[in-house]
Design an enzyme around this catalytic site. Structure first.
Site, PDB file in Angstrom:
ATOM      1  N   GLY A 135       0.144 -38.531 -10.684  1.00 58.96           N
ATOM      2  CA  GLY A 135       1.117 -37.756  -9.940  1.00 58.96           C
ATOM      3  C   GLY A 135       0.467 -36.864  -8.898  1.00 58.96           C
ATOM      4  O   GLY A 135      -0.705 -36.487  -9.034  1.00 58.96           O
ATOM      5  N   ASN A 137       3.372 -20.940  -8.149  1.00 61.74           N
ATOM      6  CA  ASN A 137       4.327 -20.895  -9.263  1.00 61.74           C
ATOM      7  C   ASN A 137       4.644 -19.465  -9.693  1.00 61.74           C
ATOM      8  O   ASN A 137       5.385 -19.257 -10.653  1.00 61.74           O
ATOM      9  CB  ASN A 137       3.829 -21.716 -10.456  1.00 61.74           C
ATOM     10  CG  ASN A 137       2.702 -21.030 -11.204  1.00 61.74           C
ATOM     11  OD1 ASN A 137       1.736 -20.568 -10.593  1.00 61.74           O
ATOM     12  ND2 ASN A 137       2.792 -20.970 -12.514  1.00 61.74           N
ATOM     13  N   LEU A 158       1.047 -32.474 -19.159  1.00 55.76           N
ATOM     14  CA  LEU A 158       1.601 -31.171 -18.806  1.00 55.76           C
ATOM     15  C   LEU A 158       2.975 -30.951 -19.415  1.00 55.76           C
ATOM     16  O   LEU A 158       3.429 -29.812 -19.540  1.00 55.76           O
ATOM     17  CB  LEU A 158       1.689 -31.025 -17.278  1.00 55.76           C
ATOM     18  CG  LEU A 158       0.476 -30.404 -16.571  1.00 55.76           C
ATOM     19  CD1 LEU A 158      -0.803 -31.199 -16.817  1.00 55.76           C
ATOM     20  CD2 LEU A 158       0.721 -30.282 -15.078  1.00 55.76           C
ATOM     21  N   GLY A 188       1.394 -29.779 -23.037  1.00 56.07           N
ATOM     22  CA  GLY A 188       1.305 -28.651 -22.122  1.00 56.07           C
ATOM     23  C   GLY A 188       1.735 -27.313 -22.683  1.00 56.07           C
ATOM     24  O   GLY A 188       1.843 -26.341 -21.924  1.00 56.07           O
ATOM     25  N   TYR A 246       5.796 -30.439 -22.195  1.00 54.87           N
ATOM     26  CA  TYR A 246       5.794 -29.797 -23.511  1.00 54.87           C
ATOM     27  C   TYR A 246       7.060 -30.090 -24.305  1.00 54.87           C
ATOM     28  O   TYR A 246       7.153 -29.731 -25.478  1.00 54.87           O
ATOM     29  CB  TYR A 246       5.624 -28.281 -23.366  1.00 54.87           C
ATOM     30  CG  TYR A 246       6.651 -27.648 -22.460  1.00 54.87           C
ATOM     31  CD1 TYR A 246       7.859 -27.162 -22.952  1.00 54.87           C
ATOM     32  CD2 TYR A 246       6.418 -27.547 -21.090  1.00 54.87           C
ATOM     33  CE1 TYR A 246       8.808 -26.597 -22.121  1.00 54.87           C
ATOM     34  CE2 TYR A 246       7.362 -26.986 -20.247  1.00 54.87           C
ATOM     35  CZ  TYR A 246       8.549 -26.502 -20.769  1.00 54.87           C
ATOM     36  OH  TYR A 246       9.493 -25.958 -19.940  1.00 54.87           O
ATOM     37  N   LYS A 293       7.300 -25.870  -5.970  1.00 51.83           N
ATOM     38  CA  LYS A 293       6.018 -25.177  -5.973  1.00 51.83           C
ATOM     39  C   LYS A 293       5.279 -25.259  -4.634  1.00 51.83           C
ATOM     40  O   LYS A 293       4.500 -24.364  -4.298  1.00 51.83           O
ATOM     41  CB  LYS A 293       5.115 -25.726  -7.094  1.00 51.83           C
ATOM     42  CG  LYS A 293       5.625 -25.390  -8.485  1.00 51.83           C
ATOM     43  CD  LYS A 293       4.660 -25.849  -9.554  1.00 51.83           C
ATOM     44  CE  LYS A 293       5.208 -25.510 -10.939  1.00 51.83           C
ATOM     45  NZ  LYS A 293       4.226 -25.847 -12.005  1.00 51.83           N
TER      46      LYS A 293
END
Length: 248
Positions: A129, A86, A208, A231, A210, A65
């Site tokens: 992070g 993204n 974030l 997420g 999922y 990204k």
């Protein structure tokens, strides 16, 4: 010619994007396909796009990204400010060239999905992070008038470490966002090393990730009575925002 959209990243075993868009195309009668482009490095990205004239847009995921920005011709101002992309919009010039513009739909998905959960006590946040997704989380929290702080394994300017997460820090930061891959399938036994016993019912813990739906991070937060969210909604909302970007 059938339109093609796709996802660039490495690895892509965890990705939901292909099934999401294929289902959308089938449901809405859209003549398009969505493909995964697993790339061990990005050096061949522009050649891939040049060789596939049916490609109309790309999503970008871990770990590219930030790196992908250097390969683009233009950046949406918000993506430039965030420092991560993204979504790539592909425009093909009549003379045969390609023009690639980078956008960030993660900020849209994140802010829309977390906003209904916030209350007036939630004025500070910890972002676990410092990768590409964390940059959109930081910008999104700022737009929601929440002051974010990055947490990483190494202390740097403006970034604290996990060892700095004292009871006082945890008490004053009511929103905790996991923007690391720790706990993502198949490594479901992992989680960020925060003091979970300092969490309370007044905290919101947002992951974030999922897959799985409930990570160890969320499970331990829930044991302390904290509000939790994964997420999935963010993912859906950022995907729909990407579709709007490609087709406007």
């Amino acid at each position: 010619m059938k339109r093609i959209y796709g996802l660039v990243g490495y690895p892509l075993g965890h990705s939901f994007s292909r099934s999401f868009f294929q289902e959308k195309f089938a449901r809405e009668g859209i003549d398009a396909d969505y493909e995964n482009f697993e790339m061990a490095d990005l050096r061949g990205l522009r050649q891939l796009i040049a060789d596939r004239p049916e490609l109309c847009g790309l999503n970008v995921t871990i770990p590219y990204k930030t790196e992908v920005m250097a390969l683009l011709d233009d950046l949406d101002p918000q993506a430039r400010e965030i420092g991560a992309v993204n979504v790539i919009k592909i425009e093909r010039r009549p003379q045969g060239g390609i023009w690639l513009t980078g956008y960030n739909s993660d900020i849209i998905g994140f802010t829309q999905s977390i906003a209904p959960l916030l209350d007036s006590r939630m004025q500070r946040a910890l972002i676990l992070g410092t990768g590409g997704a964390s940059k959109a989380v930081y910008a999104g929290l700022k737009t929601l008038h929440i002051e974010p702080t990055f947490v990483s394994r190494q202390r740097r300017d403006g970034i604290i470490t996990y060892d700095d997460l004292s009871p006082e820090v945890m008490a004053s930061h009511r929103v905790i966002v996991n923007a690391t891959p720790l706990g993502m399938y198949p490594h479901t036994d992992q989680c960020p090393h925060i003091p979970y016993t300092d969490l309370t019912p007044g905290h919101l813990c947002y992951d974030l990730i999922y897959n799985p739906e409930v990570t160890r991070f969320l499970a331990q937060a829930a044991q302390q009575g904290s509000l939790t969210k994964n997420g999935t909604e963010m993912l859906h909302r950022q995907a729909l925002a990407a579709w709007d970007i490609w087709n406007r």
